[in-house]
Design a protein around this motif. Structure first.
Motif, PDB file in Angstrom:
ATOM      1  N   UNK A 194       0.843  -1.199   0.000  1.00  0.00           N
ATOM      2  CA  UNK A 194       0.000   0.000   0.000  1.00  0.00           C
ATOM      3  C   UNK A 194       0.877   1.247   0.000  1.00  0.00           C
ATOM      4  N   UNK A 195       1.954   1.169   0.737  1.00  0.00           N
ATOM      5  CA  UNK A 195       2.880   2.296   0.822  1.00  0.00           C
ATOM      6  C   UNK A 195       3.499   2.578  -0.558  1.00  0.00           C
ATOM      7  N   UNK A 196       3.723   1.504  -1.324  1.00  0.00           N
ATOM      8  CA  UNK A 196       4.272   1.658  -2.674  1.00  0.00           C
ATOM      9  C   UNK A 196       3.262   2.313  -3.616  1.00  0.00           C
ATOM     10  N   UNK A 197       2.002   1.953  -3.450  1.00  0.00           N
ATOM     11  CA  UNK A 197       0.987   2.364  -4.419  1.00  0.00           C
ATOM     12  C   UNK A 197       0.336   3.704  -4.072  1.00  0.00           C
ATOM     13  N   UNK A 198       0.069   3.902  -2.764  1.00  0.00           N
ATOM     14  CA  UNK A 198      -0.795   5.015  -2.403  1.00  0.00           C
ATOM     15  C   UNK A 198      -0.281   6.411  -2.758  1.00  0.00           C
ATOM     16  N   UNK A 199       1.007   6.718  -2.550  1.00  0.00           N
ATOM     17  CA  UNK A 199       1.441   8.083  -2.891  1.00  0.00           C
ATOM     18  C   UNK A 199       1.088   8.439  -4.330  1.00  0.00           C
ATOM     19  N   UNK A 240       5.379  -2.134  -9.206  1.00  0.00           N
ATOM     20  CA  UNK A 240       5.752  -3.321  -8.443  1.00  0.00           C
ATOM     21  C   UNK A 240       4.581  -3.775  -7.583  1.00  0.00           C
ATOM     22  N   UNK A 241       3.981  -2.832  -6.875  1.00  0.00           N
ATOM     23  CA  UNK A 241       2.841  -3.180  -6.027  1.00  0.00           C
ATOM     24  C   UNK A 241       1.708  -3.755  -6.861  1.00  0.00           C
ATOM     25  N   UNK A 242       1.472  -3.162  -8.023  1.00  0.00           N
ATOM     26  CA  UNK A 242       0.358  -3.616  -8.874  1.00  0.00           C
ATOM     27  C   UNK A 242       0.602  -5.030  -9.395  1.00  0.00           C
ATOM     28  N   UNK A 243       1.796  -5.259  -9.917  1.00  0.00           N
ATOM     29  CA  UNK A 243       2.062  -6.569 -10.533  1.00  0.00           C
ATOM     30  C   UNK A 243       2.050  -7.681  -9.495  1.00  0.00           C
ATOM     31  N   UNK A 244       2.605  -7.418  -8.309  1.00  0.00           N
ATOM     32  CA  UNK A 244       2.666  -8.470  -7.299  1.00  0.00           C
ATOM     33  C   UNK A 244       1.329  -8.712  -6.593  1.00  0.00           C
ATOM     34  N   UNK A 245       0.382  -7.794  -6.764  1.00  0.00           N
ATOM     35  CA  UNK A 245      -0.922  -7.980  -6.120  1.00  0.00           C
ATOM     36  C   UNK A 245      -2.035  -7.922  -7.145  1.00  0.00           C
ATOM     37  N   UNK A 246      -1.739  -8.418  -8.328  1.00  0.00           N
ATOM     38  CA  UNK A 246      -2.693  -8.315  -9.434  1.00  0.00           C
ATOM     39  C   UNK A 246      -4.029  -8.978  -9.106  1.00  0.00           C
ATOM     40  N   UNK A 247      -4.002 -10.004  -8.212  1.00  0.00           N
ATOM     41  CA  UNK A 247      -5.246 -10.697  -7.865  1.00  0.00           C
ATOM     42  C   UNK A 247      -6.130  -9.868  -6.930  1.00  0.00           C
ATOM     43  N   UNK A 248      -5.633  -8.722  -6.501  1.00  0.00           N
ATOM     44  CA  UNK A 248      -6.412  -7.861  -5.625  1.00  0.00           C
ATOM     45  C   UNK A 248      -7.055  -6.755  -6.438  1.00  0.00           C
ATOM     46  N   UNK A 249      -8.352  -6.563  -6.197  1.00  0.00           N
ATOM     47  CA  UNK A 249      -9.088  -5.574  -6.977  1.00  0.00           C
ATOM     48  C   UNK A 249      -8.483  -4.177  -6.850  1.00  0.00           C
ATOM     49  N   UNK A 250      -8.136  -3.785  -5.619  1.00  0.00           N
ATOM     50  CA  UNK A 250      -7.623  -2.431  -5.403  1.00  0.00           C
ATOM     51  C   UNK A 250      -6.444  -2.138  -6.324  1.00  0.00           C
ATOM     52  N   UNK A 251      -5.515  -3.098  -6.430  1.00  0.00           N
ATOM     53  CA  UNK A 251      -4.312  -2.874  -7.221  1.00  0.00           C
ATOM     54  C   UNK A 251      -4.619  -2.912  -8.711  1.00  0.00           C
ATOM     55  N   UNK A 252      -5.505  -3.862  -9.094  1.00  0.00           N
ATOM     56  CA  UNK A 252      -5.845  -3.986 -10.509  1.00  0.00           C
ATOM     57  C   UNK A 252      -6.552  -2.726 -10.998  1.00  0.00           C
ATOM     58  N   UNK A 253      -7.517  -2.261 -10.211  1.00  0.00           N
ATOM     59  CA  UNK A 253      -8.255  -1.069 -10.621  1.00  0.00           C
ATOM     60  C   UNK A 253      -7.366   0.185 -10.587  1.00  0.00           C
ATOM     61  N   UNK A 254      -6.419   0.191  -9.654  1.00  0.00           N
ATOM     62  CA  UNK A 254      -5.493   1.332  -9.618  1.00  0.00           C
ATOM     63  C   UNK A 254      -4.726   1.430 -10.924  1.00  0.00           C
ATOM     64  N   UNK A 255      -4.370   0.263 -11.468  1.00  0.00           N
ATOM     65  CA  UNK A 255      -3.649   0.218 -12.738  1.00  0.00           C
ATOM     66  C   UNK A 255      -4.481   0.864 -13.851  1.00  0.00           C
ATOM     67  N   UNK A 291       5.122  -2.184 -15.692  1.00  0.00           N
ATOM     68  CA  UNK A 291       4.344  -3.381 -15.357  1.00  0.00           C
ATOM     69  C   UNK A 291       4.613  -4.494 -16.363  1.00  0.00           C
ATOM     70  N   UNK A 292       4.685  -4.127 -17.646  1.00  0.00           N
ATOM     71  CA  UNK A 292       4.952  -5.150 -18.660  1.00  0.00           C
ATOM     72  C   UNK A 292       6.302  -5.802 -18.405  1.00  0.00           C
ATOM     73  N   UNK A 293       7.279  -4.992 -18.027  1.00  0.00           N
ATOM     74  CA  UNK A 293       8.624  -5.502 -17.790  1.00  0.00           C
ATOM     75  C   UNK A 293       8.652  -6.377 -16.538  1.00  0.00           C
TER      76      UNK A 293
END
Lengths: 314, 301
Positions: free
Chosen positions: A37-42, B118-133, B183-185
């Motif tokens: 979250x710390x990586x993404x949120x900012x 990094x956060x997005x790719x490693x947590x792709x199964x989580x909606x929050x991260x996927x939608x953030x992308x 993310x692709x990389x």
């Protein structure tokens, strides 16, 4: 390169390469480490403050009579209705679309031919490629200032020396021809990016296709039209739509060449919107910006659907 | 990937038969298309001519510059234009601000985009991260003019109508493209690498800095060079966001010659040259990443 095309990078809605475990297989989903979250949120927070909030604020004010400061009240769709009967706005859209279509055609034809040339068996290929990309890395406003000088001084001088009457006065001062100069300079800067994408496309065509065509006795022109063009069709779609989207935003080069003139002959939508800030037309130009945003989104969606169809077809 | 293909310089020439099925002459040099080379070299002149005019005008004296002969060589050779341009545009200050905006944008873009990707790719199964992308990517749809007016207002209100505000906004507009590339990389980096680091007791923070970020270096170079070119060259955003003319970036300072010193061509061109040279030099040293970035960004975007 071909691998890049087929990788679902997310725009098409494809899942990542890691298979998402279904809930049935893993009833207790792993907890997300807080540090992620710390990586993404900012990023997400800053992005929201810097882009989403202004966007929403702008749409909100497009329904008011605000002049940018002081009191305002809701006026409903008045701004939107007024836009369609405003000759200045209508003209800026007509100019912007006409200019974009013309530039897309010029850029793609030139870039494709250059790409074919630069992937063929020529000498100094690397050096030439390096040279052709240079315009892409120079500031648009400075390119425009340099060409402004050439159009205002050198071209008229050449025109009178050669006895070409319509060239003797500056193209930029001619309301009917100023757009030609803008198309030329925009193309000068936009060709390299488009050309690189075509080079990538041409390099992804396997060479044995050409060998087979050679054996069947196909001429070079036949090979170009029957093999090369169909095989890089997907890249044409990408280039046309990326280019069109970019040219709709035209600002720097037009400011540097004609500043919208002569009169308002070469005023782009971006210039009209931005001029609203000084003219007290804040709410009105926000309505314009909202419409412009909708147009940009529609074009992007068209891009996505065309690219997806293309992927399916290939 | 694209880097290598482009650097390798094209289709590997086929051997055996020449076009048309005639027997090979065996000599590769004989099949070089000289006509093609000449045509392309002539085309290259259209690129080089405006650059030549810029350089030659910049080294002229004022009297030679106003005679309208754009293509003549400077005679006598003069650096008077540079001296005047240096003072008129307050070059050290303008270059300093441009440098600050550019360095800030490059650093912030690489860091924020790499973290988020990094956060997005490693947590792709989580909606929050996927939608953030998808949310970050959606900025590709938004042309700057659309949000410019409210941004001018908001940055003015919170005291960011200065180069710091430009860094922030430029970074945000670079995010979509950068996150897309990162993310692709990252997806191509096998999980096993990270798992072994974790078995050795590394935390996620350490894994990112010691393992992932160094692995991202080639992509960071691509992302960085595009952020550099955008931030160094942009006219529209700094001209609108920075309220104090004394704090303007180099490209914006050039409008001085359009409004006030319209006949000092040699000064204007010296100034243009000084403003464009860093981008051209940066490109010559990093062309590999420029070329790779265009193709990868476009094909994925």
């Amino acid at each position: 390169m071909s691998a890049t095309v087929t990788t679902p990078a997310g725009t098409g809605g494809g899942p990542g390469t890691r298979p998402a475990p279904s809930a049935a297989h893993r009833p207790h989903r792993r907890r997300v480490e807080p540090i992620y979250y710390l990586f993404l949120l900012p990023t997400v927070v800053l992005f929201t403050l810097a882009i989403t909030v202004p966007g929403v604020v702008g749409i909100f004010f497009s329904f008011t009579d605000s002049i940018g400061i002081g009191d305002w009240s809701f006026v409903g769709l008045t701004n939107y209705i007024a836009m369609f009967s405003d000759p200045a706005v209508v003209q800026s859209y007509l100019f912007t679309f006409g200019f974009s279509v013309a530039t897309v055609v010029v850029v793609n034809v030139v870039a494709f031919l250059l790409a074919v040339g630069l992937t063929s068996r020529i000498r100094m290929r690397t050096a030439l490629r390096t040279v052709f990309v240079v315009p892409m890395v120079i500031s648009g406003i400075i390119i425009a200032y340099v060409f402004n000088f050439l159009f205002s001084n050198s071209l008229p001088a050449a025109g009178s020396a050669l006895g070409v009457p319509w060239l003797e006065t500056s193209l930029l001062a001619n309301p009917d021809l100023a757009w030609v100069a803008i198309v030329a300079v925009t193309a000068w800067q936009a060709v390299p990016g488009t050309m690189l994408i075509y080079i990538a496309g041409l390099l992804s065509v396997p060479s044995d296709v050409y060998e087979a065509a050679d054996l069947d006795g196909a001429s070079k022109v036949q090979q170009l039209l029957r093999i090369t063009v169909p095989l890089v069709a997907g890249y044409v779609v990408i280039n046309v739509i990326l280019g069109f989207k970019g040219f709709l935003n035209a600002y720097d080069i037009i400011v540097g060449l004609t500043n919208g003139g002569p009169g308002t002959a070469t005023r782009s939508v971006a210039m009209t919107i931005i001029a609203g800030f000084n003219g007290g037309d804040y709410a009105y130009q926000m309505a314009n910006a909202t419409i412009f945003f909708v147009v940009a989104v529609l074009i992007s969606l068209l891009q996505l659907s065309l690219m997806r169809n293309n992927r399916k077809a290939s | 990937m694209a880097t290598q293909t482009l650097a390798a310089g094209g289709r590997t020439p086929t051997t055996g038969t020449t076009p048309g099925g005639r027997p090979a002459r065996g000599d590769r040099a004989a099949r070089v298309s000289w006509s093609g080379t000449v045509v392309l070299a002539l085309c290259a002149v259209t690129v080089l001519l405006p650059l030549y005019v810029t350089v030659s005008m910049a080294f002229k004296t004022q009297s030679q510059a106003v005679d309208g002969q754009a293509f003549s060589l400077p005679a006598p050779f003069s650096i008077d234009g540079f001296v005047q341009a240096w003072n008129l545009t307050d070059f050290p200050v303008g270059a300093g601000i441009s440098l600050f905006v550019t360095a800030g944008t490059v650093a912030a873009t690489i860091l924020l985009a790499a973290f988020a990707s990094y956060a997005i790719v490693r947590n792709w199964d989580r909606r929050l991260f996927r939608y953030s992308f998808y949310y970050l990517l959606a900025a590709m749809f938004i042309p700057f003019p659309v949000v410019a007016l409210p941004q001018i207002q908001l940055t003015g209100r919170v005291g960011l109508d200065n180069p710091v505000g430009v860094v922030l906004l430029a970074t945000m507009f670079q995010l979509s493209f950068s996150v897309l590339l990162f993310t692709a990389f990252l997806r191509s980096i096998p999980d096993e690498l990270e798992e072994s680091a974790r078995l050795d007791g590394a935390t996620t923070w350490q894994t990112f800095w010691r393992l992932i970020f160094p692995l991202l270096a080639p992509m960071s170079a691509t992302v960085g060079i595009f952020a550099f070119l955008y931030a160094w060259n942009d006219f529209m955003m700094p001209s609108l966001i920075i309220a104090d003319p004394a704090l303007q970036t180099l490209p914006v300072r050039q409008n001085l010659f359009q409004t006030q010193f319209s006949n000092n061509y040699h000064v204007a061109f010296a100034s243009y040259l000084m403003a464009m040279a860093p981008a051209i030099l940066a490109y010559l040293f990093t062309q590999r990443w420029v070329m790779a970035g265009v193709t990868q960004g476009a094909v994925k975007g």
